[in-house]
Design a protein around this motif. Structure first.
Motif, PDB file in Angstrom:
ATOM      1  N   PRO A 197      36.710  31.305  38.911  1.00  5.39           N
ATOM      2  CA  PRO A 197      36.561  30.509  40.356  1.00  5.39           C
ATOM      3  C   PRO A 197      36.847  32.093  41.449  1.00  5.39           C
ATOM      4  N   ASP A 198      37.219  32.882  40.969  1.00 13.22           N
ATOM      5  CA  ASP A 198      37.181  34.390  41.487  1.00 13.22           C
ATOM      6  C   ASP A 198      35.833  35.150  41.615  1.00 13.22           C
ATOM      7  N   GLU A 199      35.072  34.936  40.499  1.00 10.12           N
ATOM      8  CA  GLU A 199      34.228  35.600  40.927  1.00 10.12           C
ATOM      9  C   GLU A 199      33.186  34.890  41.654  1.00 10.12           C
ATOM     10  N   LYS A 200      33.397  33.411  41.671  1.00  9.53           N
ATOM     11  CA  LYS A 200      32.145  32.629  42.121  1.00  9.53           C
ATOM     12  C   LYS A 200      32.216  32.424  43.664  1.00  9.53           C
ATOM     13  N   SER A 201      33.838  32.937  43.663  1.00 10.20           N
ATOM     14  CA  SER A 201      34.155  33.067  45.471  1.00 10.20           C
ATOM     15  C   SER A 201      33.928  34.326  45.633  1.00 10.20           C
ATOM     16  N   SER A 202      33.164  35.483  44.906  1.00 13.30           N
ATOM     17  CA  SER A 202      33.500  36.619  45.299  1.00 13.30           C
ATOM     18  C   SER A 202      31.491  36.626  46.031  1.00 13.30           C
ATOM     19  N   ALA A 203      31.139  36.288  43.978  1.00 18.19           N
ATOM     20  CA  ALA A 203      29.394  36.075  44.745  1.00 18.19           C
ATOM     21  C   ALA A 203      28.966  34.875  46.337  1.00 18.19           C
ATOM     22  N   ALA A 204      30.044  34.004  46.735  1.00 10.22           N
ATOM     23  CA  ALA A 204      29.372  33.404  47.514  1.00 10.22           C
ATOM     24  C   ALA A 204      29.641  34.680  48.964  1.00 10.22           C
TER      25      ALA A 204
END
Length: 167
Positions: free
Chosen positions: A6-13
């Motif tokens: 989730p942190d990586e997805k949020s970072s990408a967002a």
């Protein structure tokens, strides 16, 4: 290869949001927002914008009035992310801080923006609401919103130039 966290997805967002903002591309934001996203206005606590379609439309209006938007590197803590940005509105320099809250699917569920200095906020207040009112209600509503906010923008820009001389 493991699935992104989730942190990586949020970072990408956040990276996508920053890049889209710098390009002024509101349509690139659509998938970043949760269907029930809430955008808190930097101008008043009396108004929030709710829902993906409305928040994307609001960003079209925002990107239409801000020029030379540049973002900074983000900061994060759990499901909350933030970054600052600078821009100009009608030639007045603006600095802002964007606070984002994500859901477990790495979609933005809450977006709050803080703007400084006061002359920039007042100029934004005189520029953005007329555009939003025209889109959401009518040209007459937009004209009235602009006329109501214009004296405040003038007063705060004038005070900003004169008051520091007395300090």
């Amino acid at each position: 290869m493991p699935a992104p966290t989730p942190d990586e997805k949020s970072s990408a967002a956040v990276a996508t949001l920053r890049a889209a903002a710098e390009r002024g591309d509101a349509d690139a934001l659509t998938d970043l927002f949760a269907p029930d996203v809430v955008f808190h206005s930097p101008m008043t606590m009396r108004l929030s914008f709710e829902g993906r379609d409305e928040v994307v439309a609001l960003h079209r209006d925002i990107f239409a009035v801000l020029e030379d938007l540049q973002t900074t590197e983000p900061l994060s803590r759990g499901a909350e992310w933030s970054f600052s940005f600078s821009a100009t509105v009608r030639g007045v320099p603006l600095e802002a801080h964007n606070l984002l809250r994500f859901n477990p699917e790495a979609q933005i569920v809450e977006n709050t923006i803080f703007v400084r200095p006061l002359p920039a906020l007042a100029t934004l207040f005189a520029t953005l609401p007329p555009r939003v009112s025209t889109r959401r209600r009518s040209r007459l509503h937009g004209t009235v919103a602009g006329l109501l906010a214009l004296p405040l923008a003038f007063a705060l820009r004038t005070a900003d130039r004169l008051v520091p001389k007395f300090l």
